[in-house]
Design a protein around this motif. Structure first.
Motif, PDB file in Angstrom:
ATOM      1  N   PHE A   1       0.734  -1.277  -0.109  1.00  0.00           N
ATOM      2  CA  PHE A   1       0.026  -0.011  -0.054  1.00  0.00           C
ATOM      3  C   PHE A   1       0.853   1.305   0.072  1.00  0.00           C
ATOM      4  CE2 PHE A   1      -2.906  -3.021   2.028  1.00  0.00           C
ATOM      5  CZ  PHE A   1      -3.852  -3.000   1.089  1.00  0.00           C
ATOM      6  N   GLY A   2       1.982   1.099   0.381  1.00  0.00           N
ATOM      7  CA  GLY A   2       2.924   2.415   0.308  1.00  0.00           C
ATOM      8  C   GLY A   2       4.445   2.198   0.525  1.00  0.00           C
ATOM      9  N   THR A   3       5.133   3.143   0.381  1.00  0.00           N
ATOM     10  CA  THR A   3       6.525   3.270   0.681  1.00  0.00           C
ATOM     11  C   THR A   3       6.917   4.181   2.035  1.00  0.00           C
ATOM     12  OG1 THR A   3       6.873   3.147  -1.542  1.00  0.00           O
ATOM     13  CG2 THR A   3       8.852   3.802  -0.315  1.00  0.00           C
ATOM     14  N   VAL A   4       8.021   3.499   2.772  1.00  0.00           N
ATOM     15  CA  VAL A   4       8.109   4.194   3.918  1.00  0.00           C
ATOM     16  C   VAL A   4       9.516   4.875   3.978  1.00  0.00           C
ATOM     17  CG1 VAL A   4       8.613   3.847   6.547  1.00  0.00           C
ATOM     18  CG2 VAL A   4       7.102   2.336   5.157  1.00  0.00           C
ATOM     19  N   TYR A   5       9.448   6.184   4.230  1.00  0.00           N
ATOM     20  CA  TYR A   5      10.967   7.121   4.147  1.00  0.00           C
ATOM     21  C   TYR A   5      11.217   7.337   5.736  1.00  0.00           C
ATOM     22  CZ  TYR A   5       9.614   7.353  -0.726  1.00  0.00           C
ATOM     23  OH  TYR A   5       9.284   7.098  -1.870  1.00  0.00           O
ATOM     24  N   ARG A   6      12.449   7.457   5.823  1.00  0.00           N
ATOM     25  CA  ARG A   6      13.063   8.183   7.265  1.00  0.00           C
ATOM     26  C   ARG A   6      12.806   9.589   6.941  1.00  0.00           C
ATOM     27  NH1 ARG A   6      18.028   6.617  10.939  1.00  0.00           N
ATOM     28  NH2 ARG A   6      17.806   8.255  12.529  1.00  0.00           N
ATOM     29  N   GLY A   7      12.471  10.323   8.122  1.00  0.00           N
ATOM     30  CA  GLY A   7      12.362  11.644   8.320  1.00  0.00           C
ATOM     31  C   GLY A   7      12.749  12.164   9.696  1.00  0.00           C
ATOM     32  N   GLU A   8      12.583  13.400  10.061  1.00  0.00           N
ATOM     33  CA  GLU A   8      13.160  14.256  11.076  1.00  0.00           C
ATOM     34  C   GLU A   8      12.175  15.471  11.401  1.00  0.00           C
ATOM     35  OE1 GLU A   8      17.000  16.307  12.841  1.00  0.00           O
ATOM     36  OE2 GLU A   8      17.280  14.084  12.524  1.00  0.00           O
ATOM     37  N   LEU A   9      11.557  15.461  12.605  1.00  0.00           N
ATOM     38  CA  LEU A   9      10.812  16.673  12.713  1.00  0.00           C
ATOM     39  C   LEU A   9      11.615  17.632  13.157  1.00  0.00           C
ATOM     40  CD1 LEU A   9       7.983  15.096  14.876  1.00  0.00           C
ATOM     41  CD2 LEU A   9       8.026  15.363  12.501  1.00  0.00           C
ATOM     42  N   PRO A  10      11.133  18.906  13.367  1.00  0.00           N
ATOM     43  CA  PRO A  10      12.029  20.135  13.710  1.00  0.00           C
ATOM     44  C   PRO A  10      12.594  19.904  14.788  1.00  0.00           C
ATOM     45  CG  PRO A  10       9.974  20.957  12.478  1.00  0.00           C
ATOM     46  CD  PRO A  10       9.938  19.405  12.767  1.00  0.00           C
ATOM     47  N   ASN A  11      12.146  19.353  15.793  1.00  0.00           N
ATOM     48  CA  ASN A  11      12.622  19.010  17.076  1.00  0.00           C
ATOM     49  C   ASN A  11      13.682  18.064  17.344  1.00  0.00           C
ATOM     50  OD1 ASN A  11      11.186  16.925  17.070  1.00  0.00           O
ATOM     51  ND2 ASN A  11       9.592  17.484  18.692  1.00  0.00           N
ATOM     52  N   GLY A  12      14.083  17.193  16.234  1.00  0.00           N
ATOM     53  CA  GLY A  12      15.136  16.271  16.142  1.00  0.00           C
ATOM     54  C   GLY A  12      14.679  14.708  16.384  1.00  0.00           C
ATOM     55  N   LEU A  13      13.280  14.770  16.560  1.00  0.00           N
ATOM     56  CA  LEU A  13      12.637  13.406  16.462  1.00  0.00           C
ATOM     57  C   LEU A  13      12.535  12.655  15.217  1.00  0.00           C
ATOM     58  CD1 LEU A  13      11.233  11.357  18.487  1.00  0.00           C
ATOM     59  CD2 LEU A  13       8.932  12.355  17.724  1.00  0.00           C
ATOM     60  N   ALA A  14      13.098  11.524  15.264  1.00  0.00           N
ATOM     61  CA  ALA A  14      13.280  10.528  14.017  1.00  0.00           C
ATOM     62  C   ALA A  14      11.921  10.040  13.883  1.00  0.00           C
ATOM     63  CB  ALA A  14      14.285   9.625  14.054  1.00  0.00           C
ATOM     64  N   VAL A  15      11.356   9.959  12.533  1.00  0.00           N
ATOM     65  CA  VAL A  15       9.936   9.553  12.214  1.00  0.00           C
ATOM     66  C   VAL A  15      10.313   8.791  10.861  1.00  0.00           C
ATOM     67  CG1 VAL A  15       8.863  11.318  13.353  1.00  0.00           C
ATOM     68  CG2 VAL A  15       9.416  11.707  10.979  1.00  0.00           C
ATOM     69  N   ALA A  16       9.274   7.819  10.856  1.00  0.00           N
ATOM     70  CA  ALA A  16       9.049   6.966   9.552  1.00  0.00           C
ATOM     71  C   ALA A  16       7.586   7.418   8.887  1.00  0.00           C
ATOM     72  CB  ALA A  16       8.995   5.586   9.922  1.00  0.00           C
ATOM     73  N   VAL A  17       7.802   8.010   7.741  1.00  0.00           N
ATOM     74  CA  VAL A  17       6.635   8.338   6.872  1.00  0.00           C
ATOM     75  C   VAL A  17       6.103   7.513   5.931  1.00  0.00           C
ATOM     76  CG1 VAL A  17       5.682  10.415   5.480  1.00  0.00           C
ATOM     77  CG2 VAL A  17       7.581  10.835   7.462  1.00  0.00           C
ATOM     78  N   LYS A  18       4.992   6.943   6.176  1.00  0.00           N
ATOM     79  CA  LYS A  18       4.517   6.037   4.869  1.00  0.00           C
ATOM     80  C   LYS A  18       3.789   6.790   4.091  1.00  0.00           C
ATOM     81  CE  LYS A  18       1.326   1.983   4.683  1.00  0.00           C
ATOM     82  NZ  LYS A  18       0.500   1.082   5.300  1.00  0.00           N
ATOM     83  N   LEU A  19       4.414   6.890   2.926  1.00  0.00           N
ATOM     84  CA  LEU A  19       3.514   7.628   1.941  1.00  0.00           C
ATOM     85  C   LEU A  19       2.701   6.481   1.139  1.00  0.00           C
ATOM     86  CD1 LEU A  19       3.482  10.288   0.218  1.00  0.00           C
ATOM     87  CD2 LEU A  19       5.338   9.537  -1.238  1.00  0.00           C
ATOM     88  N   LEU A  20       1.316   6.507   1.015  1.00  0.00           N
ATOM     89  CA  LEU A  20       0.601   5.747   0.364  1.00  0.00           C
ATOM     90  C   LEU A  20       0.795   5.700  -1.266  1.00  0.00           C
ATOM     91  CD1 LEU A  20      -2.993   6.004   2.083  1.00  0.00           C
ATOM     92  CD2 LEU A  20      -0.970   4.354   2.609  1.00  0.00           C
ATOM     93  N   HIS A  21       0.784   4.729  -1.803  1.00  0.00           N
ATOM     94  CA  HIS A  21       0.973   4.611  -3.326  1.00  0.00           C
ATOM     95  C   HIS A  21       0.087   5.577  -4.027  1.00  0.00           C
ATOM     96  CE1 HIS A  21       4.344   1.949  -2.928  1.00  0.00           C
ATOM     97  NE2 HIS A  21       3.457   0.896  -2.626  1.00  0.00           N
ATOM     98  N   PRO A  22       0.589   6.615  -4.942  1.00  0.00           N
ATOM     99  CA  PRO A  22      -0.168   7.270  -5.789  1.00  0.00           C
ATOM    100  C   PRO A  22      -0.905   6.537  -6.565  1.00  0.00           C
ATOM    101  CG  PRO A  22       1.910   7.662  -6.405  1.00  0.00           C
ATOM    102  CD  PRO A  22       1.859   7.002  -5.133  1.00  0.00           C
ATOM    103  N   GLY A  23      -0.425   5.440  -7.285  1.00  0.00           N
ATOM    104  CA  GLY A  23      -1.219   4.409  -8.090  1.00  0.00           C
ATOM    105  C   GLY A  23      -2.554   3.858  -7.594  1.00  0.00           C
ATOM    106  N   LEU A  24      -2.658   3.905  -6.112  1.00  0.00           N
ATOM    107  CA  LEU A  24      -3.835   3.199  -5.710  1.00  0.00           C
ATOM    108  C   LEU A  24      -5.104   3.934  -6.083  1.00  0.00           C
ATOM    109  CD1 LEU A  24      -2.822   2.475  -1.919  1.00  0.00           C
ATOM    110  CD2 LEU A  24      -3.119   0.791  -3.815  1.00  0.00           C
ATOM    111  N   ASP A  25      -6.283   3.150  -6.264  1.00  0.00           N
ATOM    112  CA  ASP A  25      -7.492   3.661  -6.768  1.00  0.00           C
ATOM    113  C   ASP A  25      -7.828   4.247  -5.343  1.00  0.00           C
ATOM    114  OD1 ASP A  25      -9.650   1.926  -5.465  1.00  0.00           O
ATOM    115  OD2 ASP A  25      -8.074   0.452  -6.296  1.00  0.00           O
TER     116      ASP A  25
END
Length: 416
Positions: free
Chosen positions: A105-129
């Protein structure tokens, strides 16, 4: 105006497909159906967006920057998930440059909030209906978005933009999945039985919370090593990937499905044969997860044997257990350590109870937790694979299906 059986419009003959009866205009059935479906889709999208606008406000980067990580996480324990903008997520992930993994359903990317907290961002596939994308989004927001437990991955926020970005923002788990751990541990000399026993107990506690302690019962429906993430020095396990999860009223006996779900090899038989789920489906999957852990702690290597003689590990484990030869199946380092032997025997018996064919014969997750914590004696389990006796062994088919469903990633195998 109407003469005999001939229909006319005020300005002349009616267009083909448009008939009038008195003042009633009759449209073709297919057009009416299309209009109704379109209306419902638009109405559902508006409902999702308006609900998000009403209950979730965007938090500015400046506000997050001024909050320490500890304060942010503490406040999030009592708050609803934060709504992020597409521009914020693009910035946090550096335009989605650090890919952690991908699923159906999606691809997961590593990110970081402005306060330095590491997060994982799951971006839902744009190709999904649209329907599938919205169902996935609502399933995760409606289940993991309303829970808070040490053994469930934490949902920090989301982004729902009808025309572009649909994403979910989770806590980042720095040790990847249980799948990763088992594979690397086997390559590096074997799994640690105390470690995997602690991981299994944590997963069981998380499931107990979903089934018995939430206001609404939540059935995860896809318990497997790839959906258990590990974090911190203690490898704290957290259940992830709630895309197939279902909210179940406690008064309901089951939920009917339109098609089978879950992962072959882990999904309970009734999911595919009867198209119905209960919390006992998660119990079965947990039993198969325990057997997968024990397979990595064993000297069993089905792939090394000729295909005609390959044996499905759960069946091989039962055969050894029934003959009183279970310890001959585990690696020597476990066999020689009394505590490790005790843990292996405990986990195999719990696994066999959880994997019973009949849902009514499987224990509740609270009972499973007590077994794993040593608070209750574990009775000898009956053969969970009796119904397979006389049938063609499922070994090759299950291994092939499970292998084909694995997702290889650049760093970790991570599913949310």
């Amino acid at each position: 105006m109407q003469i005999g059986s001939t229909s006319t419009c005020i300005s002349g003959p009616c267009p083909k497909g448009l008939l009038s009866h008195g003042s009633l205009v009759v449209l073709p059935l297919s057009l009416l159906i299309a209009m109704v479906v379109r209306y419902r889709c638009i109405k559902r999208r508006i409902a999702i967006e308006s609900a998000a606008d009403q209950h979730y406000t965007v938090v500015s980067d400046q506000v997050m920057m001024n909050a320490t990580v500890e304060r942010f996480v503490l406040e999030m324990a009592d708050e609803k998930p934060i709504r992020f903008t597409p521009e914020q997520l693009a910035g946090y992930t550096r335009n989605y440059s650090a890919r952690l993994g991908a699923g159906g359903f999606g691809t997961v990317y590593r990110g970081e909030l402005p306060n330095g907290l590491a997060v994982a961002v799951k971006l839902l596939h744009p190709g999904l209906d649209t329907k599938t994308s919205e169902e996935q989004f609502m399933a995760e927001m409606g289940t993991i978005g309303r829970t808070h437990h040490i053994n469930l991955v934490r949902l920090y926020g989301f982004c729902f933009d009808a025309d572009s970005t649909r994403a979910l923002v989770y806590e980042f788990m720095d040790h990847g999945s249980l799948d990763d751990y088992l594979s690397s541990a086997r390559r590096d000399g074997g799994v640690s039985m105390p470690t995997v026993a602690a991981v299994a107990t944590g997963v069981a506690r998380g499931l107990r919370y979903l089934h018995e302690e939430c206001q609404h019962k939540i059935v995860h429906q896809d318990i497997k090593p790839g959906n258990v993430l590990l974090g911190g020095a203690a490898l704290t396990p957290k259940l992830a990937n709630f895309g197939l999860a279902r909210l179940v009223n406690r008064a309901d006996t089951h939920v009917s499905l339109s098609h089978g779900g879950g992962t072959p090899g882990y999904a309970a038989p009734e999911v595919w044969l009867e198209l119905r789920i209960t919390e006992k489906c998660d119990v079965y999957s947990f039993g198969m997860l325990l057997l997968k852990i024990l397979e990595h702690a064993s000297n069993h290597d089905a792939d090394a044997a000729p295909e005609s003689s390959r044996q499905w590990f759960p069946m091989a484990a039962w055969t050894r257990y029934e003959a009183g030869e279970l310890m001959e199946l585990v690696v020597s380092t476990i066999h020689q350590d009394p505590r490790c032997r005790e843990l292996a025997e405990m986990m195999i018996k719990v696994a066999f109870w959880c994997a019973q064919q009949r849902p009514s014969e499987r224990p509740s997750m609270s009972a499973v937790v007590k077994m794993l914590e040593g608070e209750t004696e574990i009775a000898p389990p009956p053969n969970p694979f009796q119904y397979l006796m006389g049938m063609e062994p499922p070994a090759a088919n299950l291994r092939t299906t499970m292998a084909s469903s694995s997702v290889t990633t650049s760093n970790h195998i991570i599913s949310f």
